[in-house]
Design an enzyme around this catalytic site. Structure first.
Site, PDB file in Angstrom:
ATOM      1  N   GLY A 169      29.262  23.822 -29.647  1.00 53.55           N
ATOM      2  CA  GLY A 169      28.817  23.808 -28.246  1.00 53.55           C
ATOM      3  C   GLY A 169      28.264  25.136 -27.766  1.00 53.55           C
ATOM      4  O   GLY A 169      28.078  25.333 -26.568  1.00 53.55           O
ATOM      5  N   LYS A 216      17.692  36.173 -20.093  1.00 50.14           N
ATOM      6  CA  LYS A 216      18.810  36.964 -19.549  1.00 50.14           C
ATOM      7  C   LYS A 216      18.381  38.398 -19.283  1.00 50.14           C
ATOM      8  O   LYS A 216      18.788  39.010 -18.290  1.00 50.14           O
ATOM      9  CB  LYS A 216      19.989  36.905 -20.516  1.00 50.14           C
TER      10      LYS A 216
HETATM   11  N1  LIG Z   1      26.726  25.840 -23.206  1.00 50.58           N
HETATM   12  C1  LIG Z   1      26.928  27.115 -22.907  1.00 50.58           C
HETATM   13  O1  LIG Z   1      27.736  27.788 -23.521  1.00 50.58           O
HETATM   14  C2  LIG Z   1      26.164  27.736 -21.775  1.00 50.58           C
HETATM   15  C3  LIG Z   1      26.414  29.081 -21.449  1.00 50.58           C
HETATM   16  C4  LIG Z   1      25.753  29.669 -20.362  1.00 50.58           C
HETATM   17  C5  LIG Z   1      24.843  28.925 -19.646  1.00 50.58           C
HETATM   18  N2  LIG Z   1      24.577  27.635 -20.012  1.00 50.58           N
HETATM   19  C6  LIG Z   1      23.596  26.897 -19.203  1.00 50.58           C
HETATM   20  O2  LIG Z   1      24.305  25.897 -18.483  1.00 50.58           O
HETATM   21  C7  LIG Z   1      23.460  24.760 -18.305  1.00 50.58           C
HETATM   22  C8  LIG Z   1      24.179  23.532 -18.866  1.00 50.58           C
HETATM   23  O3  LIG Z   1      24.382  23.727 -20.239  1.00 50.58           O
HETATM   24  P1  LIG Z   1      25.328  22.764 -21.088  1.00 50.58           P
HETATM   25  O4  LIG Z   1      25.547  23.436 -22.390  1.00 50.58           O
HETATM   26  O5  LIG Z   1      26.516  22.352 -20.276  1.00 50.58           O
HETATM   27  O6  LIG Z   1      24.360  21.504 -21.278  1.00 50.58           O
HETATM   28  P2  LIG Z   1      24.751  20.055 -21.842  1.00 50.58           P
HETATM   29  O7  LIG Z   1      26.060  20.082 -22.544  1.00 50.58           O
HETATM   30  O8  LIG Z   1      23.558  19.549 -22.560  1.00 50.58           O
HETATM   31  O9  LIG Z   1      24.954  19.193 -20.506  1.00 50.58           O
HETATM   32  C9  LIG Z   1      23.919  18.987 -19.610  1.00 50.58           C
HETATM   33  C10 LIG Z   1      24.387  18.076 -18.510  1.00 50.58           C
HETATM   34  O10 LIG Z   1      23.356  17.977 -17.545  1.00 50.58           O
HETATM   35  C11 LIG Z   1      23.177  16.607 -17.218  1.00 50.58           C
HETATM   36  N3  LIG Z   1      21.812  16.401 -16.746  1.00 50.58           N
HETATM   37  C12 LIG Z   1      20.637  16.654 -17.371  1.00 50.58           C
HETATM   38  N4  LIG Z   1      19.593  16.350 -16.578  1.00 50.58           N
HETATM   39  C13 LIG Z   1      20.133  15.895 -15.413  1.00 50.58           C
HETATM   40  C14 LIG Z   1      19.588  15.422 -14.186  1.00 50.58           C
HETATM   41  N5  LIG Z   1      18.281  15.345 -14.014  1.00 50.58           N
HETATM   42  N6  LIG Z   1      20.448  15.032 -13.214  1.00 50.58           N
HETATM   43  C15 LIG Z   1      21.785  15.110 -13.392  1.00 50.58           C
HETATM   44  N7  LIG Z   1      22.367  15.548 -14.530  1.00 50.58           N
HETATM   45  C16 LIG Z   1      21.549  15.937 -15.510  1.00 50.58           C
HETATM   46  C17 LIG Z   1      23.462  15.878 -18.493  1.00 50.58           C
HETATM   47  O11 LIG Z   1      23.735  14.526 -18.199  1.00 50.58           O
HETATM   48  P3  LIG Z   1      24.241  13.500 -19.333  1.00 50.58           P
HETATM   49  O12 LIG Z   1      25.682  13.835 -19.518  1.00 50.58           O
HETATM   50  O13 LIG Z   1      24.016  12.172 -18.738  1.00 50.58           O
HETATM   51  O14 LIG Z   1      23.397  13.778 -20.542  1.00 50.58           O
HETATM   52  C18 LIG Z   1      24.693  16.663 -18.983  1.00 50.58           C
HETATM   53  O15 LIG Z   1      25.860  16.194 -18.346  1.00 50.58           O
HETATM   54  C19 LIG Z   1      22.134  25.090 -18.995  1.00 50.58           C
HETATM   55  O16 LIG Z   1      21.266  25.625 -18.051  1.00 50.58           O
HETATM   56  C20 LIG Z   1      22.527  26.184 -19.984  1.00 50.58           C
HETATM   57  O17 LIG Z   1      21.445  27.051 -20.263  1.00 50.58           O
HETATM   58  C21 LIG Z   1      25.213  27.034 -21.053  1.00 50.58           C
END
Ligand SMILES: NC(=O)c1ccc[n+]([C@@H]2O[C@H](COP(=O)([O-])OP(=O)(O)OC[C@H]3O[C@@H](n4cnc5c(N)ncnc54)[C@H](OP(=O)(O)O)[C@@H]3O)[C@@H](O)[C@H]2O)c1
Length: 419
Positions: free
Chosen positions: A182, A200
């Protein structure tokens, strides 16, 4: 009740890695008085860890629900995130986001919307996961002139490099592991091509130097072509390959920003930053160097930074952007050069790359792993050839910091260029 204890109803947009991590953390701390009142996700068909009645599939419903005190935007779609966050700011709402790709492209507009409509946008989770670097630069170092901010800003590529150097894993296996854990973005190019740490760097430049850089003007070179030979070459010299983002003030007062692999020795605190951890060195004019390290990715560490923002929003905190300047944020790349190391398994291809970069054939070297090259190259030339270097699988790493290149200055003078 003072506003530090005020119960808050939260609207959570996105319930993936970060959204679930955040939800989990606040569920375990009911004393905080935070309630996730509504959750928006995208796909109605996905199995969820909560009953279906908790979810809506229309994020606009959360925008329209004015009983929600704070909106938390953690989706993986930068364009949609911008639409939602900018709409919320137009309503004067309080918003926390983790979306660095969206912020790097739209920060000036978002700051303007914040000021016009009285809302607040915080985004600690967007840079280096759990490390409180945005607030440190914005508040603590608001009036400290900074020499440089540099660091390892991407947990996935750092994880891959660590697995390759410690465990001898191959690139593809290490990347699959990072994805399974993840750490990796949905699109691995963002991490491995150094697009994510570039975003960043752009965000930190706004707080460290008050400039809003265009991400497309910041050189980014990634690790998609890194191989065992590069890791071993570094190790034989007591070094490691790390992807380092640097934002630094130059002697002429301008600011240079870039993200590339770098061959680093143990004299750098970044040398010891391994796996999904991130590290940031802040070099203050008066404070001297400081080093922050912590988990740069993952649901709980990133969720913890989102929580810190939500609590800060409750206290009324806003970023000050105290160094904001109207000076043009020009990347003076033509004056700058980098000492680089480059390798390609095919010597013929490597020779051609030398001609692109205007390096002499004497730049070629050999070690036990084959042929590589070293030399000083203008930043601008690397930027011009970036896409070809990527497309042709050439691994490039810098061997030091950006510097005003004497060779470059001399050749410009010789050619009659105006300095
Ligand atoms: N993962 C990390 O460690 C991390 C660290 C720092 C920052 N981030 C940032 O945090 C954000 C989320 O990352 P993540 O890793 O949590 O992503 P992820 O696991 O892919 O989850 C994305 C979520 O967003 C939902 N989504 C996508 N499009 C949407 C929309 N139009 N309306 C409502 N919900 C929507 C998805 O829905 P579904 O569940 O239905 O697919 C899913 O629940 C990104 O911007 C990423 O760059 C991530």
């Amino acid at each position: 009740m003072d506003n530090q204890q005020q119960p808050l109803r939260l609207g959570l947009i996105g319930f993936g890695c970060v959204g679930q991590g955040f939800y989990d953390i606040i569920r375990q701390q009911p004393e905080l008085g935070l309630t996730v009142a509504r959750i928006a996700v995208k796909s109605p068909d996905k199995p969820r860890s909560l009953p279906a009645e908790h979810f809506t599939y229309h994020a606009d419903e959360l925008l329209n629900d004015l009983t929600l005190d704070v909106l938390v935007e953690v989706i993986d779609d930068a364009a949609e995130a911008f639409r939602l966050v900018s709409a919320a700011l137009r309503q004067g709402r309080r918003v926390a986001t983790a979306n660095k790709a969206m912020l790097a492209r739209h920060l000036p507009e978002l700051v303007q919307l914040e000021q016009q409509h009285g809302g607040t946008l915080l985004y600690e989770a967007a840079v280096c996961g759990s490390i409180p670097v945005v607030r440190t630069l914005d508040a603590y170092f608001s009036h400290e002139p900074l020499r440089a901010v540099r660091g390892i800003f991407n947990g996935s590529s750092n994880y891959v490099l660590t697995r390759m150097s410690e465990e001898g894993s191959d690139y593809a296996t290490a990347l699959a592991e990072a994805q399974a854990l993840g750490f990796a973005e949905t699109d691995p190019t963002l991490d491995m091509g150094a697009f994510d740490p570039r975003s960043k760097a752009v965000i930190l430049a706004a707080h460290a130097y008050g400039i809003f850089l265009n991400p497309d003007e910041v050189l980014n070179l990634g690790i998609e072509a890194v191989g065992a030979a590069d890791i071993a070459h570094a190790a034989a010299r007591g070094q490691k390959v790390k992807v380092v983002a640097s934002v630094q003030r130059l002697p002429n007062g301008r600011v240079a920003a870039l993200v590339t692999p770098q061959l680093l020795g143990p004299e750098s605190p970044l040398f010891a930053v391994e796996h999904e951890f991130n590290g940031v060195v802040v070099e203050g004019e008066y404070a001297g160097p400081q080093f922050l390290a912590g988990r740069g990715a993952g649901g709980h560490p990133t969720g913890s930074a989102v929580l810190a923002d939500v609590l800060a929003l409750r206290r009324g905190l806003r970023y000050g952007y105290a160094k904001r300047t109207t000076a043009p944020a020009v990347q003076p790349a033509e004056e700058l050069e980098l000492d680089i190391y480059l390798r390609h398994a095919d010597v013929g291809a490597l020779r051609e790359v030398l001609t692109w970069l205007e390096l002499p054939a004497t730049a070629l070297r050999t070690d036990v792993h084959g042929v590589y090259a070293t030399g000083a190259v203008p930043l601008l030339r690397l930027a011009q050839w970036r896409d070809e270097l990527r497309a042709n699988g050439v691994f490039v790493a810098r061997r030091g910091e950006v510097r005003a290149g004497e060779a470059v200055a001399e050749s410009r003078l010789a050619a009659g260029a105006v300095a």
